[in-house]
Design an enzyme around this catalytic site. Structure first.
Site, PDB file in Angstrom:
ATOM      1  N   ASP A  81      15.375-114.945 -40.315  1.00 27.11           N
ATOM      2  CA  ASP A  81      14.756-114.213 -41.415  1.00 27.11           C
ATOM      3  C   ASP A  81      15.256-114.686 -42.776  1.00 27.11           C
ATOM      4  O   ASP A  81      14.511-114.661 -43.758  1.00 27.11           O
ATOM      5  CB  ASP A  81      15.030-112.715 -41.262  1.00 27.11           C
ATOM      6  CG  ASP A  81      14.118-112.075 -40.231  1.00 27.11           C
ATOM      7  OD1 ASP A  81      13.672-112.791 -39.314  1.00 27.11           O
ATOM      8  OD2 ASP A  81      13.852-110.869 -40.341  1.00 27.11           O
ATOM      9  N   ASP A 123      17.653-111.103 -35.779  1.00 27.61           N
ATOM     10  CA  ASP A 123      16.886-109.913 -36.136  1.00 27.61           C
ATOM     11  C   ASP A 123      15.812-109.483 -35.145  1.00 27.61           C
ATOM     12  O   ASP A 123      15.735-108.324 -34.774  1.00 27.61           O
ATOM     13  CB  ASP A 123      16.243-110.112 -37.509  1.00 27.61           C
ATOM     14  CG  ASP A 123      17.260-110.170 -38.625  1.00 27.61           C
ATOM     15  OD1 ASP A 123      18.405-110.543 -38.353  1.00 27.61           O
ATOM     16  OD2 ASP A 123      16.908-109.851 -39.766  1.00 27.61           O
ATOM     17  N   LYS A 124      14.912-110.379 -34.764  1.00 26.40           N
ATOM     18  CA  LYS A 124      13.794-109.977 -33.902  1.00 26.40           C
ATOM     19  C   LYS A 124      14.035-110.324 -32.448  1.00 26.40           C
ATOM     20  O   LYS A 124      13.266-109.915 -31.582  1.00 26.40           O
ATOM     21  CB  LYS A 124      12.490-110.641 -34.368  1.00 26.40           C
ATOM     22  CG  LYS A 124      12.161-110.394 -35.824  1.00 26.40           C
ATOM     23  CD  LYS A 124      12.168-108.917 -36.171  1.00 26.40           C
ATOM     24  CE  LYS A 124      12.072-108.689 -37.661  1.00 26.40           C
ATOM     25  NZ  LYS A 124      13.213-109.199 -38.435  1.00 26.40           N
ATOM     26  N   GLU A 493       9.975-108.706 -45.314  1.00 20.15           N
ATOM     27  CA  GLU A 493      11.193-108.113 -45.852  1.00 20.15           C
ATOM     28  C   GLU A 493      11.268-108.373 -47.350  1.00 20.15           C
ATOM     29  O   GLU A 493      10.858-109.428 -47.829  1.00 20.15           O
ATOM     30  CB  GLU A 493      12.426-108.695 -45.160  1.00 20.15           C
ATOM     31  CG  GLU A 493      12.559-108.255 -43.719  1.00 20.15           C
ATOM     32  CD  GLU A 493      13.818-108.758 -43.047  1.00 20.15           C
ATOM     33  OE1 GLU A 493      14.157-108.219 -41.986  1.00 20.15           O
ATOM     34  OE2 GLU A 493      14.463-109.691 -43.577  1.00 20.15           O
ATOM     35  N   SER A 519      15.297-106.390 -45.548  1.00 17.67           N
ATOM     36  CA  SER A 519      16.398-107.012 -44.830  1.00 17.67           C
ATOM     37  C   SER A 519      17.520-105.997 -44.719  1.00 17.67           C
ATOM     38  O   SER A 519      17.681-105.128 -45.579  1.00 17.67           O
ATOM     39  CB  SER A 519      16.882-108.244 -45.602  1.00 17.67           C
ATOM     40  OG  SER A 519      18.176-108.616 -45.187  1.00 17.67           O
TER      41      SER A 519
END
Length: 618
Positions: A81, A123-124, A493, A519
């Site tokens: 990200d 993150d994902k 984000e 974020s």
């Protein structure tokens, strides 16, 4: 008694072809009676949180095979990200969560694997794998790559060590009062090692929550990626998953399955932890999505209820510059926070997990402030090494002492909480009828009640240009809309806008409200996940420049001070635009077919931004 799934492809004359192919992967006659366990890796050279995972799949596999299983590794994709931030690449981040979940399901079901070890980090990837685990409902253990060490520089004024992270590099670079030399020093120092970014950002928040849900081992969310003791988590995960397999398939013990562990009470425990530690607001999206995959009725109403009773017991960057995840570990890690929540009667201690029976038993064994034994007291002294590296398990430094100060330390008791109001809150009002999210742990208390005039932008790019071009002033509420799951698409984000507000000295005098997300590195009075989003007819799409916006965190209120008649007039005018209604007027953005497919099925943030397959017209 359940049957090993893998025997679908390894037993019987009609599976001769499949066995021939299995043999070509290295399997022998004696392997066909063993459980086949998927090692779900996510190694990539694109992402610092995953760059060190290449050999860790083989490490887990060696332990699986030593314990009597057959290990088969595959990779998922992983988006960084931070690198995708601030340009069109961020459109792909949240949709990648669904692709990861789908790809894990595809591989595991296509090859009839019996269980999984999920090696995630950023993150994902963790939420995508968590969603897949809930769908598949086979034995699973999560083990993440671990957090990055905090960057460190020596202050030229007083000689003290200053801790840094990615967000510091962004803020310094955009501050015209910072010299090129200082900005470059911060950039070079901010991200010194492999691992997920060093603050309580989304990746670390999610890896901490897998501990609370019960699918990961103690220390998973907090021991730094470089530390030699983290190796033990990977080795234990490989052995443990074989034991879980035998318990389920040979002893009919369904208590080890993900859906048996991740009950509604477990999701509530995880959310209580999230509120107590001021986790990333993205965790709300991901917990809602995982709960839906698990068939658990866990909603924004539950999150709102929990946020009203759980205090903020822990702060780490970006909520403070004093502590990073390495400091949370030194204070006892996630089991330390859970121990404080348990003593405050804010947890269901009967929830199960993959390693210690119940949550109560896990706390008794691992809570260093609650009398845990020498093994735990030693484990939580694992420290950063202070040497830039991309190599996992490359150092074994330890802190001389633990941080057991529950009055003024990193982790605190309920009596000495940072605030009795939790670190996350759900706000409602005519601007967010289905809710919006604010990370209160990162908001200065002077801004908990704020009234300002709207400064409206139709995209993140326009907002960045406006902030850097001095079109935003103290007292403004920056509105960034059409950046939701459907309207973006992909729910970008807003780290650049929030960072640039700080660069311009507006971090404590402005607010930001969006149907996009943030974020985990964002802080300040920044409120996201507006539901319904603008593209779905949300009132955020009706705000005009100069409108008065009223924000009241203690009262959980997000209000547009425009009378109902005027809002109705604006809505009618918007609807009259026909095919152009509920779309940005002048935004140039290329949206690929892949993203269009995501947008066609995406729901608003209050449902976790998951795909709604009922929207498919047959």
């Amino acid at each position: 008694m359940p049957h090993y799934r893998s025997r679908t492809s390894t037993h019987g004359r009609n599976m001769a072809g499949a066995r021939a192919l299995w043999r070509a992967t290295g399997m022998k006659d004696g392997d066909f009676g063993k459980p086949i366990i998927a090692v779900v890796n996510s190694f990539t050279q694109f992402v610092p949180g995953h760059v060190h995972l290449k050999d860790l799949g083989a490490l887990v596999a060696s332990q699986i095979e030593a314990a009597g299983g057959v290990a088969k590794e595959f990779n998922t994709i992983a988006v960084d990200d931070g690198i995708a931030m601030g340009h069109g690449g961020m459109l792909y981040s949240l949709p990648s969560r669904e692709l990861i979940a789908d790809s894990v399901e595809y591989m595991v079901n296509a090859h009839c694997a019996d269980a999984m070890v999920c090696i995630s980090n950023c993150d994902k990837i963790t939420p995508g794998m968590l969603m897949a685990a809930m769908r598949l409902n086979i034995p699973v253990v999560f083990v993440s790559g671990g957090p990055m060490e905090a960057g460190k520089v020596v202050s030229p004024t007083d000689g003290k060590v200053i801790k840094l992270d990615l967000v510091d590099a962004m803020i310094k670079a955009a501050d015209p009062n910072v010299s090129d030399a200082e900005a470059e020093q911060v950039e070079r120092s901010a991200c010194p090692t492999c691992g997920s970014c060093s603050g309580m950002f989304t990746a670390n928040s999610m890896n901490c929550l897998t501990e609370a849900i019960g699918l990961a081992l103690p220390g998973n969310g907090t021991i730094v990626a470089t530390h030699a003791w983290r190796r033990g988590l990977f080795e234990q995960a490989g052995r443990l998953v074989v034991d879980l397999c035998r318990r389920y398939y040979e002893q009919d013990d369904a208590s080890v399955l993900p859906r048996s562990i991740a009950t509604k009470a477990a999701f509530e425990n995880a959310m209580s932890l999230d509120v107590a530690m001021g986790g990333s607001t993205n965790t709300v999206l991901h917990l809602l999505a995982a709960a839906q995959e698990a068939g658990v009725d866990f909603t924004m109403a539950d999150i709102d209820r929990i946020s009203r009773k759980v205090p903020c017991l822990c702060k780490a960057a970006p909520a403070t510059d004093k502590y990073h995840i390495e400091d949370v570990h030194r204070a006892g890690g996630i089991l330390g926070i859970l121990g404080e929540l348990g003593r405050a009667n804010l947890l269901d201690l009967s929830c199960g997990n993959v390693h210690s029976g119940t949550l109560g038993q896990a706390i008794a064994q691992w809570d260093v402030a609650g009398g845990a034994g020498e093994a735990a007291q030693t484990f939580y002294r694992a420290a950063p090494g202070g040497v830039p590296t991309t190599v996992a398990f490359s150092q074994d430094k330890t802190f001389l002492t633990l941080d057991l100060d529950r009055k003024a330390g990193c982790i605190r008791s309920k009596e000495h909480a940072y605030s009795q109001d939790g670190g996350l809150a759900v706000l409602y009002g005519n601007l967010a009828e289905k809710g919006c999210i604010v990370k209160t742990a990162g908001v200065d208390e002077s801004q908990w009640v704020f009234t300002g005039r709207a400064r409206v932008f139709e995209s993140q790019e326009d907002a960045v240009e406006g902030i850097l071009g001095d079109k935003v002033e103290a007292g403004d509420v920056v509105i960034i809309r059409y950046e939701g799951p459907k309207g973006g698409p992909g729910m970008q984000e807003m780290l650049y806008p929030t960072s640039y507000l700080k660069s311009k000295g507006l971090g404590k005098t402005c607010a930001l409200f969006t149907d996009g997300r943030f974020s985990g590195g964002s802080s300040g009075l920044v409120i996201g996940h507006a539901s319904p989003e603008a593209a779905e007819g949300g009132a955020i799409g009706l705000v005009e420049d100069g409108d008065v916006i009223e924000i009241d965190i203690p009262k959980r209120r997000m209000h547009l001070a425009v009378d109902d008649a005027e809002l109705a007039r604006r809505r009618a005018a918007m609807d009259a635009r026909g095919d152009k209604a509920w779309q940005p007027l002048d935004r140039e953005r290329v949206v690929s077919l892949a993203l269009q497919a995501y947008a066609a099925l995406a729901t608003s943030a209050d449902r976790g931004a998951v795909r709604d397959l009922s929207q498919i017209k047959r």
